[in-house]
Design an enzyme around this catalytic site. Structure first.
Site, PDB file in Angstrom:
ATOM      1  N   ARG A  47      90.594  14.836  17.550  1.00  0.00           N
ATOM      2  CA  ARG A  47      89.959  14.332  18.781  1.00  0.00           C
ATOM      3  C   ARG A  47      90.346  12.867  18.987  1.00  0.00           C
ATOM      4  O   ARG A  47      90.535  12.393  20.092  1.00  0.00           O
ATOM      5  CB  ARG A  47      88.436  14.492  18.726  1.00  0.00           C
ATOM      6  CG  ARG A  47      87.749  13.757  19.863  1.00  0.00           C
ATOM      7  CD  ARG A  47      86.285  14.102  20.130  1.00  0.00           C
ATOM      8  NE  ARG A  47      85.502  14.560  19.029  1.00  0.00           N
ATOM      9  CZ  ARG A  47      84.994  13.764  18.059  1.00  0.00           C
ATOM     10  NH1 ARG A  47      85.214  12.462  18.067  1.00  0.00           N
ATOM     11  NH2 ARG A  47      84.273  14.282  17.093  1.00  0.00           N
ATOM     12  N   TYR A  99      90.038  12.784  46.822  1.00  0.00           N
ATOM     13  CA  TYR A  99      90.002  14.209  46.471  1.00  0.00           C
ATOM     14  C   TYR A  99      88.540  14.680  46.422  1.00  0.00           C
ATOM     15  O   TYR A  99      87.669  13.992  45.877  1.00  0.00           O
ATOM     16  CB  TYR A  99      90.702  14.392  45.116  1.00  0.00           C
ATOM     17  CG  TYR A  99      90.426  15.718  44.457  1.00  0.00           C
ATOM     18  CD1 TYR A  99      90.731  16.916  45.105  1.00  0.00           C
ATOM     19  CD2 TYR A  99      89.879  15.778  43.191  1.00  0.00           C
ATOM     20  CE1 TYR A  99      90.468  18.132  44.500  1.00  0.00           C
ATOM     21  CE2 TYR A  99      89.616  17.003  42.572  1.00  0.00           C
ATOM     22  CZ  TYR A  99      89.903  18.164  43.245  1.00  0.00           C
ATOM     23  OH  TYR A  99      89.640  19.369  42.639  1.00  0.00           O
ATOM     24  N   ASP A 173      94.234   6.319  41.736  1.00  0.00           N
ATOM     25  CA  ASP A 173      94.618   7.699  41.438  1.00  0.00           C
ATOM     26  C   ASP A 173      96.016   7.898  42.023  1.00  0.00           C
ATOM     27  O   ASP A 173      96.198   7.927  43.239  1.00  0.00           O
ATOM     28  CB  ASP A 173      93.589   8.663  42.067  1.00  0.00           C
ATOM     29  CG  ASP A 173      93.895  10.124  41.756  1.00  0.00           C
ATOM     30  OD1 ASP A 173      95.074  10.453  41.512  1.00  0.00           O
ATOM     31  OD2 ASP A 173      92.959  10.944  41.792  1.00  0.00           O
ATOM     32  N   LYS A 198      99.255  18.378  38.230  1.00  0.00           N
ATOM     33  CA  LYS A 198     100.081  18.404  39.434  1.00  0.00           C
ATOM     34  C   LYS A 198     101.541  18.070  39.096  1.00  0.00           C
ATOM     35  O   LYS A 198     102.144  18.766  38.313  1.00  0.00           O
ATOM     36  CB  LYS A 198      99.470  17.450  40.461  1.00  0.00           C
ATOM     37  CG  LYS A 198      97.962  17.653  40.661  1.00  0.00           C
ATOM     38  CD  LYS A 198      97.655  19.046  41.146  1.00  0.00           C
ATOM     39  CE  LYS A 198      96.219  19.422  41.401  1.00  0.00           C
ATOM     40  NZ  LYS A 198      95.124  18.874  40.703  1.00  0.00           N
TER      41      LYS A 198
END
Ligand SMILES: Cc1ncc(COP(=O)(O)O)c(C=O)c1O
Length: 378
Positions: A47, A99, A173, A198
């Site tokens: 992690r 978004y 972003d 994306k």
């Protein structure tokens, strides 16, 4: 090294154990330690740190002209972790065209933890100056935006934000542009975030997110949060994005070339009321887009003259453009944001035109794509 070389080599060395040229998928949750409290190379638990993830984080950091990257299990996980840099009672100024999922996270989840949000038109830097409050600790930009492809002048906004006495963090972003087209850290941003789902992944086979910074102290604060919250990607997903990145520059050029051709076709079509594409003459912020981006990218939005029903009929009639959410893969996709990706904004300040259709233009042959759009519009 040039961008085209960095996409292939940055952050990646042949494996020191056996020379494997591709970064191995280190499918392990833990690492043997050389002694109590003596992890090898800082690897103790996956992690916190994993070699496949680290290669990806270092690669994207170099592509974005940053010093460090932090990968997450999705774009929204990256966004959520970045927002934990600030405290309840702090104010966040965000674009009014971000978004839909970002809006939902801010408005429906993080507000409940005491964060204060305002959503404004960031395409006018003066509105940003006017909307900053004494409590503003973060300014969140998306440019180009999803789905309206609005453009904000990152440098102009960064000057305004950094002159504020509270030192708010400027976050951009950069999912739609990618570092091939635009590098916000060089234009004054403090943090860049991506949905790697994306263009960075590029093949619609992985969900992931990443945050990039250019400041070590900020990196350390985010690395603490990344480990403390734990929304990290698995090594297989990191490997898939690393593989996708190797062709980012080639894909982005073709996405842009195809999108340019389709924009020209759509902008003269009698069934289309409006075309939105950052480098098109009709785009209200074209000058800024051309100044801060290398190409106009692969996304196009249009508004159908006959509204929602026409949008639905068009999106359901294409054969090569697949009717699906998401974007940025090699294959072309089409969707109706009001009923799909941006349903969560319905009835809010961010609600989108029901006649809007969003196209993610892939890298197929442009003649086939044009023919498909032509028959579907008919
Ligand atoms: C601009 C933008 N940012 C963030 C996200 C969220 O990313 P993810 O779906 O990987 O959580 C998306 C998803 O569509 C997006 O388009």
């Amino acid at each position: 090294m040039k961008f085209e070389t960095l996409t292939i080599h940055a952050g990646q060395e042949p494996d020191p154990n056996n020379g494997a040229v591709m970064t191995p998928i280190y499918q392990t949750s833990t690492f043997a330690q050389d002694g109590v409290g003596r992890p090898r190379d800082g690897y103790e638990y996956a992690r916190t740190k994993n070699p496949t993830r680290l290669a990806l984080e270092n690669c994207v950091a170099e592509l974005e002209a940053g010093s460090h990257g932090l990968a997450f299990s999705s774009g929204l996980a990256a966004t959520d972790t970045v927002l934990r840099l600030i405290d309840g009672g702090d104010h966040v100024l965000a674009g009014n065209d971000v978004y839909g999922g970002t809006f939902r996270l801010f408005d429906k989840v993080l507000r409940r933890f005491g964060l204060d949000f305002d959503f404004i038109d960031t395409t006018d830097p003066e509105s940003v100056a006017e909307a900053l409050k004494p409590t503003t600790r973060m300014v969140w930009l998306e440019t180009p935006t999803n789905p309206l492809l609005s453009i904000t002048d990152i440098h102009a906004v960064s000057e305004i934000v950094h002159a504020h006495s509270n030192h708010p963090l400027l976050v951009v972003d950069n999912t739609f542009a990618t570092p091939y087209n635009q590098r916000p850290l060089e234009l004054g941003a403090d943090i860049v975030v991506h949905s790697m789902t994306k263009y960075l992944g590029g093949h619609s086979d992985v969900v992931g997110g990443i945050a990039l910074v250019k400041d070590k102290a900020l990196y350390e604060r985010l690395a603490f949060l990344q480990n403390a919250i734990g929304a990290v990607p698995g090594p297989m997903d990191c490997f898939l994005v690393l593989r996708g990145l190797k062709t980012l520059h080639v894909r982005m050029e073709r996405h842009a070339e195809n999108a340019r051709t389709i924009t020209e076709y759509l902008s003269g079509h009698p069934k289309v009321a409006k075309v939105m594409y950052p480098f098109h003459e009709s785009h209200p912020q074209k000058q800024i887009a051309v100044k801060q981006m290398r190409t106009g990218g692969g996304m196009i939005s249009i508004i159908m003259k006959d509204g929602h029903d026409a949008a639905v009929r068009f999106a359901e009639a294409t054969k090569i453009f697949t009717l699906a959410e998401s974007l940025g893969g090699v294959e072309s996709l089409i969707e109706v944001p009001a009923a799909m990706t941006h349903l969560s904004t319905a009835g809010s300040q961010l609600a989108v035109d029901p006649g809007l259709v969003r196209l993610s233009v892939g890298i197929e042959h442009k003649d086939d794509l044009l023919e498909d759009i032509e028959q579907a519009l008919k």
